[in-house]
Design an enzyme around this catalytic site. Structure first.
Site, PDB file in Angstrom:
ATOM      1  CE  LYS A 123      -5.946   1.951  -1.651  1.00 47.96           C
ATOM      2  NZ  LYS A 123      -4.998   1.398  -0.856  1.00 47.96           N
ATOM      3  CG  HIS A 124     -11.203   0.875  -0.730  1.00 47.45           C
ATOM      4  ND1 HIS A 124     -10.795   2.271  -0.803  1.00 47.45           N
ATOM      5  CD2 HIS A 124     -10.139   0.320  -0.243  1.00 47.45           C
ATOM      6  CE1 HIS A 124      -9.680   2.643   0.076  1.00 47.45           C
ATOM      7  NE2 HIS A 124      -9.172   1.294   0.179  1.00 47.45           N
ATOM      8  CG  ASP A 184      -9.903  -3.174   1.635  1.00 49.01           C
ATOM      9  OD1 ASP A 184      -8.799  -3.361   1.778  1.00 49.01           O
ATOM     10  OD2 ASP A 184     -10.586  -2.195   1.970  1.00 49.01           O
ATOM     11  CG  ASP A 239      -2.071  -1.053   1.194  1.00 51.06           C
ATOM     12  OD1 ASP A 239      -2.977  -0.955   0.070  1.00 51.06           O
ATOM     13  OD2 ASP A 239      -2.103  -2.008   2.119  1.00 51.06           O
ATOM     14  CG  HIS A 253      -9.455  -0.619   8.299  1.00 49.39           C
ATOM     15  ND1 HIS A 253      -9.523   0.325   7.410  1.00 49.39           N
ATOM     16  CD2 HIS A 253      -8.345  -1.242   8.106  1.00 49.39           C
ATOM     17  CE1 HIS A 253      -8.485   0.221   6.644  1.00 49.39           C
ATOM     18  NE2 HIS A 253      -7.888  -0.585   6.897  1.00 49.39           N
TER      19      HIS A 253
END
Length: 381
Positions: A224-225, A309, A125, A237
């Site tokens: 993304k996403h 993800d 990332d 998360h």
């Protein structure tokens, strides 16, 4: 005899003029076709040579961030090498804990590649700015603005190029960037200045510029996403997240940067753990939703590698077991599963679902064609 000679002369004259050009074009076309045929034959041969276990492993990308004592894994441990080989992994994602110096990282990545029978995708990332694994390392690199601080596509392209040069020197071949989300919700706790703008066309232009800069340096980019994390009130998360717009709105706003990135030849699309209750009817996060993947494949005409993800995020782990979520994502049409919470459970669950016929050989080979096709195109095979 005389007529035969006249005919032969006419043929020779034809090749010396316009007919020769046509013939040369035909030969060139056959050469081009042959190159594509070689590509397809190489991929087919590779797929046919693989066991079911090897095919399943290619669908998994794992992380190995820390040692047992909590220190960062900067030197490849034997048990990690055994996991790469034993699970036939398709890729490994690196984090700041894995990075120290350039030489150390090059050795770590090369030893990972040496452990793999099929060359690995090595991902990271590295968006620049707020999300950067490099900034905690001793690897020489250019400091970047966050995407939301950039104003011109030339800045985004230059950032992609600079990041690409650094990653290529390390041995990384996949960057999980750029962010194609649109910053339409100022209260969004996870996107913010990771997004280029609150305007879909501006985001699309910046995203495509970054992709160009990055991929010209040999690094596969990832948008993304999908279907868009910009207008959420929570962080996937930590909790489940919703985008409440209907499909018409998503196509008009959220999908625009993804569509343009696909047209620009982006290598990967990352799907987020985002529920879209007014656009899909299955009630599932996008990573587990065949309806959402169908939008990506059918509406946006994307036939590249779709990756999830991280599957160890609470938007997934609070509601599904590791094995259940991994199998659901593959059945939905995802090609690669990123960071399942338990690599053994993920692998064994996929193997069991394949042996039971829930995941068919045809379904496996669809993803293998995309994964190995990209590896071939990037010179990994």
């Amino acid at each position: 005899m005389k007529h035969w000679l006249i005919g032969l002369l006419a043929v020779l004259l034809c090749f010396g003029t316009g007919c020769g050009t046509a013939a040369n074009e035909q030969i060139q076309e056959e050469v081009t076709k042959t190159a594509e045929e070689i590509r397809l034959e190489t991929i087919e041969k590779k797929i046919h040579s693989m066991s079911v276990e090897e095919k399943i492993g290619q669908l998994l990308m794992a992380d190995f961030r820390s040692n047992l004592d909590g220190s960062g894994m900067t030197v490849l441990r034997q048990d990690v090498a055994d996991s790469i080989q034993g699970y036939h992994l398709g890729g490994v994602i690196l984090f700041a804990e894995n990075l120290d110096t350039l030489e150390q990282t090059q050795i770590l990545i090369q030893e990972m590649q040496n452990a793999a029978k099929t060359p690995l995708f090595i991902g990271i990332d590295e968006e620049g700015g707020l999300v950067s694994r490099l900034k905690k390392s001793n690897i020489p690199h250019q400091t970047m603005l966050s995407p939301g601080e950039m104003k011109d596509p030339k800045e985004a392209e230059a950032a992609g190029k600079s990041i690409g040069e650094t990653l290529y020197s390390m041995g990384v071949n996949v960057d999980f960037a750029p962010v194609a989300d649109i910053n339409t919700n100022p209260d969004n706790p996870v996107i913010g200045i990771r997004s280029y703008s609150d305007n879909p066309e501006e985001v699309a232009g910046m995203v495509c510029a970054f992709i160009k800069g990055l991929q010209n340096e040999g690094i596969s980019a990832t948008v993304k996403h999908f279907p868009g994390h910009g207008d959420t009130k929570a962080d996937s998360h930590k909790a489940e997240v919703f985008v409440t717009h209907d499909l018409e709105r998503l196509k008009a706003i959220e999908f625009v940067p993804f569509s343009k990135a696909i047209e620009a030849g982006v290598a990967f699309v990352m799907v987020g753990h985002i529920k879209t209750p007014n656009a899909t009817t299955d009630g599932l996060p996008a990573t587990l939703s065949s309806q959402t993947i169908a939008l990506l494949r059918d509406d946006l005409k994307y036939n590249g590698v779709v990756i999830t993800d991280a599957m160890n995020m609470k938007a997934i782990t609070e509601y599904y077991s590791v094995g259940e979520s991994v199998v659901m994502s593959v059945l939905a049409g995802v090609d690669m599963v990123l960071m399942p919470g338990d690599i053994d459970e993920a692998y064994q669950s996929l193997l069991e679902a394949t042996k039971e016929g829930r995941i068919t050989a045809q379904r496996l080979d669809q993803s293998l064609h995309r994964i190995l096709g990209l590896k071939y195109d990037k010179g990994l095979l």
